[in-house]
Design a protein around this motif. Structure first.
Motif, PDB file in Angstrom:
ATOM      1  N   ASP A   1       0.822  -1.215   0.000  1.00  0.00           N
ATOM      2  CA  ASP A   1       0.000   0.000   0.000  1.00  0.00           C
ATOM      3  C   ASP A   1       0.855   1.263   0.000  1.00  0.00           C
ATOM      4  N   GLU A   2       1.897   1.270   0.825  1.00  0.00           N
ATOM      5  CA  GLU A   2       2.765   2.444   0.892  1.00  0.00           C
ATOM      6  C   GLU A   2       3.571   2.602  -0.400  1.00  0.00           C
ATOM      7  N   ALA A   3       3.976   1.486  -1.003  1.00  0.00           N
ATOM      8  CA  ALA A   3       4.694   1.550  -2.278  1.00  0.00           C
ATOM      9  C   ALA A   3       3.798   2.140  -3.367  1.00  0.00           C
ATOM     10  N   ARG A   4       2.541   1.744  -3.378  1.00  0.00           N
ATOM     11  CA  ARG A   4       1.601   2.294  -4.363  1.00  0.00           C
ATOM     12  C   ARG A   4       1.442   3.801  -4.165  1.00  0.00           C
ATOM     13  N   ALA A   5       1.397   4.242  -2.911  1.00  0.00           N
ATOM     14  CA  ALA A   5       1.266   5.676  -2.637  1.00  0.00           C
ATOM     15  C   ALA A   5       2.490   6.445  -3.145  1.00  0.00           C
ATOM     16  N   TRP A   6       3.687   5.885  -2.959  1.00  0.00           N
ATOM     17  CA  TRP A   6       4.909   6.560  -3.416  1.00  0.00           C
ATOM     18  C   TRP A   6       5.065   6.489  -4.926  1.00  0.00           C
TER      19      TRP A   6
ATOM     20  N   ALA B   1       4.604  10.691  -5.164  1.00  0.00           N
ATOM     21  CA  ALA B   1       5.810  10.666  -5.997  1.00  0.00           C
ATOM     22  C   ALA B   1       6.324  12.066  -6.319  1.00  0.00           C
ATOM     23  N   ASP B   2       7.644  12.176  -6.357  1.00  0.00           N
ATOM     24  CA  ASP B   2       8.315  13.407  -6.766  1.00  0.00           C
ATOM     25  C   ASP B   2       8.872  13.162  -8.172  1.00  0.00           C
TER      26      ASP B   2
ATOM     27  N   TYR C   1       5.024  -5.380 -11.520  1.00  0.00           N
ATOM     28  CA  TYR C   1       4.725  -6.727 -11.031  1.00  0.00           C
ATOM     29  C   TYR C   1       5.390  -7.035  -9.688  1.00  0.00           C
ATOM     30  N   VAL C   2       6.131  -6.088  -9.121  1.00  0.00           N
ATOM     31  CA  VAL C   2       6.728  -6.246  -7.793  1.00  0.00           C
ATOM     32  C   VAL C   2       6.002  -5.273  -6.858  1.00  0.00           C
ATOM     33  N   PRO C   3       5.191  -5.772  -5.934  1.00  0.00           N
ATOM     34  CA  PRO C   3       4.346  -4.868  -5.144  1.00  0.00           C
ATOM     35  C   PRO C   3       5.074  -4.085  -4.051  1.00  0.00           C
ATOM     36  N   THR C   4       6.193  -4.577  -3.539  1.00  0.00           N
ATOM     37  CA  THR C   4       6.893  -3.908  -2.448  1.00  0.00           C
ATOM     38  C   THR C   4       8.097  -3.136  -2.976  1.00  0.00           C
TER      39      THR C   4
ATOM     40  N   TYR D   1      13.486   5.304  -5.478  1.00  0.00           N
ATOM     41  CA  TYR D   1      12.382   4.362  -5.264  1.00  0.00           C
ATOM     42  C   TYR D   1      12.771   3.098  -6.015  1.00  0.00           C
ATOM     43  N   LEU D   2      12.975   2.012  -5.281  1.00  0.00           N
ATOM     44  CA  LEU D   2      13.416   0.765  -5.901  1.00  0.00           C
ATOM     45  C   LEU D   2      12.413  -0.342  -5.615  1.00  0.00           C
TER      46      LEU D   2
END
Length: 148
Positions: free
Chosen positions: A92-97, A102-103, A113-116, A133-134
């Motif tokens: 969820d936090e990765a989707r937000a970033w 996002a900057d 395809y990598v959710p985290t 962001y990786l």
């Protein structure tokens, strides 16, 4: 001076379903050329499958490595001294970033395809990039390696 062995190495390979789609693209290429005969059909099958395989393989060849005091992620290579504390991101936090947080100046090695992921601030005042962001399948291991 002897370089240390790699401490962390991850390849963000494409999922298996993409390889199934590659096969289907090959079959489609063969079917398109079927009216021209058996030999063009075989050429279309092989050619379309080969092109699709090259595309999937190149997209899935992104690597994240921590080696010899540097973080290498895709085309980026930064010394660990230029990075702040890494933050693991759940799905969820990765989707937000990736979206509303996002900057546009950030470096993103993003694979849908990598959710985290991991977010790493860049502390070098000469670098205009605010953070990295990786996408990673094992964010805790990458954060642990970066914090050594």
């Amino acid at each position: 001076m002897q370089l240390s062995a790699e401490n962390y190495d991850e390849r963000l390979t494409a999922p298996r379903s993409w390889w199934v789609i590659t096969g289907l693209i090959g079959i489609s290429g063969g079917l398109i050329l079927l009216p021209l005969g058996a030999l063009p059909m075989l050429g279309g099958l092989i050619g379309a499958a080969a092109l699709a395989a090259v595309a999937v393989s190149s997209y899935g060849s992104a690597r994240i490595r921590v080696v010899a005091g540097s973080l290498i992620a895709g085309d980026a290579r930064l010394p660990l001294s230029a990075l702040g504390p890494a933050e693991p991101l759940d799905a969820d936090e990765a989707r937000a970033w990736r979206t509303h947080k996002a900057d546009p100046r950030a470096f993103m090695l993003l694979r849908s395809y990598v959710p985290t992921a991991v977010r790493i601030p860049v502390t070098d005042p000469q670098d205009p990039t605010p953070y990295l962001y990786l996408s990673t399948r094992n964010p805790e291991a990458l954060v642990a390696e970066l914090s050594k």
